[in-house]
Design an enzyme around this catalytic site. Structure first.
Site, short mmCIF file in Angstrom:
data_model
loop_
_atom_site.label_atom_id
_atom_site.label_comp_id
_atom_site.label_asym_id
_atom_site.label_seq_id
_atom_site.Cartn_x
_atom_site.Cartn_y
_atom_site.Cartn_z
N SER A 398 -15.44 13.13 40.60
CA SER A 398 -16.05 13.79 39.50
C SER A 398 -15.06 14.86 38.94
CB SER A 398 -17.47 14.08 39.66
OG SER A 398 -17.93 14.88 38.59
N HIS A 423 -14.49 10.03 37.29
CA HIS A 423 -15.76 10.18 36.68
C HIS A 423 -15.57 11.43 35.89
CE1 HIS A 423 -20.10 8.80 36.57
NE2 HIS A 423 -20.34 10.21 36.46
N ASP A 425 -17.87 13.66 32.97
CA ASP A 425 -19.23 13.79 32.53
C ASP A 425 -19.05 14.74 31.30
OD1 ASP A 425 -21.26 12.97 34.65
OD2 ASP A 425 -20.16 14.29 35.96
N GLY A 542 -26.14 17.39 34.90
CA GLY A 542 -25.69 18.55 34.16
C GLY A 542 -25.15 19.54 34.95
N PHE A 543 -25.40 19.65 36.46
CA PHE A 543 -24.78 20.88 37.11
C PHE A 543 -24.40 20.29 38.61
CE2 PHE A 543 -28.36 22.07 34.41
CZ PHE A 543 -27.73 22.95 33.77
N ASP A 578 -24.54 8.83 41.88
CA ASP A 578 -23.78 10.07 41.58
C ASP A 578 -24.79 11.37 41.76
OD1 ASP A 578 -22.41 12.19 40.21
OD2 ASP A 578 -22.86 11.32 38.20
N GLY A 600 -18.12 15.09 43.52
CA GLY A 600 -17.45 16.26 43.01
C GLY A 600 -17.20 17.50 43.82
#
Length: 631
Positions: A398, A423, A425, A542-543, A578, A600
């Site tokens: 990610s 990936h 985002d 989001g985080f 994810d 990530g």
């Protein structure tokens, strides 16, 4: 014994029984489930209990041997067959929750694959239901509960009262062709040969593949020999053999394995006169004809590919009184699309290869496979769950957690490690109301595409307000797939329109589901088609750096079951997880059946570097844990 239960355990049941209990207030078992999964006599279990026989059809001696005779009292005491009405219908409480009328009929269902038998019209002795996908499941309807080595069952009172059925199975079928296509350069992004091209090449190769034969047991053997150490093989390879030879040999090998399963069923007294097929294999005319020719039986394909759903509709129609019985409902509701007759001349050629080569190679490989398993270490008596660590699982870095100031270098490092699914985002700070949830836009995606290889997949996760606005821009930027956030789509109709728009723009379409969203909410959209990937969010989007939410594991299992019930291949609907992925959580979701894991923070912040992080995750595939789970 009794101490294992605790005083608080009043009943033990299937989740289906519990749902029906919540709907109606009546706790009843399904005769089909009880027969196939609980070792009950499904016919006897339908009888009312008497003082002399309070538990008809139950395997009381088994409970005694297990040291828990009280299980007979904990399991549901009443049994209803598929298509029967449960109790007095919806309770007032359930009706109020659902917005329906009290007393609305609730029909008894059953396990999805076996309800699929009804949806395919397989309710006459001699019919065999062949459900294809990553694996093959063979269910033959019989008129007696005879059994023998090499088959599972027969189960009495299943799928319906008055019938029995027996099972066979192959672990690796459609998954073999997926694997081979990948080896031949086929990619999800559209590169390399597609299935039709490979079928066309195979059609030019003569039966027997000019001396090449394949064993399809790449993930062990289910039946007629149950052997988790069995391995696949390509025997007879020469320098003249081409890609088409190998592709056809794998197709033929699967069909020979099916023939072996049918032979074992016939030897147990359960021969079949026709095969009703559903699932991915029905898309290949060559493979359909091959199944007919190798087995010597006609192959039937029905109009409605969603066999479990149609089976549910049949049962609901009977319970509601629209049809007198299941047989009448099947006659009215299940329609045949086409019938493929076996070719006698081709069948003779296949028969020679099957008897003189395939069976000989299969028996001679058994000892070799066990020796190979011992050399590799970790030999186990338990086969892997279908579609998990035995199949190709992909790890997707990610870029949200990468060094944005060196995004080109980060992408190249991933590609050098063969991590070519990236990936991306995209958060707009609105869908997630935080100034910190603001990441990449189309311009950045365009830059990522310019500095990545042609075969690199860019999965763009779009968690934004009014996502339809981004479709054209992301397509122009070079996104491979647009994964929209279900919760931001605006409902089922808007989601369907978004899926269609993504497809028209030339991208693949995925859907992401937040931890708090039940899968039941999104399944109708998935059934509508166009979505070839579902992301199970294991954290709130989001985080980075959040803790993994264990509920994701159950969702993965649910999606695997949904995919198999639909008769879809793995690539028809990939399952991605994810959030919170590390070596420990990766193991859990891989064993549940996930296809792609997005990582990530674990990868980009790994103390020994990105490569070490990837190798640590990949070790999960080599040494999956072995756990027995009772559900």
């Amino acid at each position: 014994g009794a101490e294992a239960w605790g005083a608080e355990v009043e009943a033990v049941c299937e989740y289906q029984d519990y749902i029906n209990y919540r709907l109606t207030g009546d706790l009843v078992a399904c005769s089909l489930t009880a027969s196939v999964r609980w070792h009950w006599d499904g016919e006897e279990a339908l009888r009312a209990p008497t003082p002399h026989d309070p538990h008809p059809g139950r395997p009381l001696s088994l409970y005694q041997k297990m040291g828990m005779p009280e299980l007979a009292d904990k399991l549901p005491q009443r049994v209803v067959a598929p298509g029967g009405a449960i109790g007095a219908g919806l309770s007032a409480e359930a009706a109020a929750d659902l917005g329906l009328r009290p007393g609305t009929v609730v029909a008894q269902g059953g396990p999805d694959a076996f309800i699929g038998m009804i949806g395919l019209g397989c309710i006459r002795p001699g019919q065999l239901c062949l459900i294809t996908g990553s694996s093959h499941l063979h269910c033959v309807v019989a008129d007696s509960p005879r059994t023998a080595p090499g088959v599972w069952g027969a189960y009495r009172g299943a799928p319906l009262p008055g019938l029995c059925f027996a099972e066979g199975g192959q672990s690796s079928t459609g998954s073999l062709l997926r694997w081979a296509r990948g080896l031949f350069g086929g990619s999800e992004s559209g590169g390399g040969p597609d299935y039709r091209m490979l079928d066309d090449e195979a059609a030019e190769i003569p039966i027997g593949c000019e001396g090449l034969v394949a064993l399809e047991t790449f993930q062990g053997s289910r039946t007629p020999v149950t052997d988790p150490t069995a391995r696949g093989a390509l025997a007879g390879l020469t320098l003249k053999h081409t890609r088409g030879h190998i592709w056809r040999a794998l197709m033929e090998g699967v069909c020979y394995g099916t023939r072996a399963c049918l032979d074992a069923l016939a030897a147990a007294g359960h021969d079949c006169t026709e095969i009703v097929m559903a699932g991915g294999a029905t898309r290949s005319p060559l493979w359909l004809q091959m199944h007919a020719d190798v087995s010597g039986r006609p192959v039937v394909v029905c109009e409605n590919a969603e066999a479990p759903l149609l089976g549910c509709a049949v049962l609901g129609a009977v319970a509601a009184g629209a049809h007198v019985d299941v047989r009448g409902a099947v006659a009215a509701m299940v329609r045949v699309d086409r019938r493929i007759e076996p070719n006698r001349e081709a069948g003779g050629a296949y028969d020679k290869v099957y008897k003189e080569v395939y069976r000989e190679v299969s028996s001679s490989m058994a000892g070799v496979s066990r020796a190979i398993s011992d050399i590799r270490g970790g030999a186990s008596d338990e086969p892997l769950r279908e579609g998990t660590a035995g199949d190709a699982v992909t790890f997707s870095p990610s870029l949200l957690a990468s060094d944005w100031s060196d995004i080109k270098g980060e992408i190249r490092r991933c590609e050098e490690l063969d991590a070519t699914r990236l990936h991306v985002d995209v958060f707009d700070g609105v869908a997630i109301d935080s100034p910190l949830a603001l990441t990449f836009g189309p311009g950045m995606v365009r830059a990522m595409r310019r500095c990545s290889g042609a075969d690199t997949v860019l999965d763009v996760h779009l968690c934004v307000d009014r996502p339809h606005r981004y479709v054209a821009a992301m397509a122009e930027a070079g996104a491979t797939r647009l994964i929209f956030q279900w919760e931001e789509a605006g409902g089922a109709d808007a989601a369907a329109a978004l899926v269609a728009a993504v497809g028209r723009a030339g991208m693949r379409c995925g859907m992401s589901v937040n931890p708090g969203t039940p899968l039941a909410e999104v399944l109708p959209t998935l059934r509508g088609g166009g979505v070839d990937l579902v992301t199970v969010m294991a954290v709130e989007p989001g985080f980075g750096g959040q803790q993994f939410q264990a509920s994701a594991v159950g969702k993965v299992r649910e999606l695997v079951d949904f995919r198999e019930a639909a008769g879809w291949d793995r690539e028809d609907m990939l399952i991605m997880v994810d959030g919170g992925i590390n070596a420990s959580t990766a193991r859990a979701v891989v064993e549940a059946g996930a296809d792609i894991l997005v990582a990530g923070s674990f990868l980009f912040n790994h103390p020994e570097g990105l490569g070490s992080g990837l190798r640590e995750l990949q070790s999960v595939l080599k040494y999956p844990s072995r756990k027995h789970v009772l559900i």
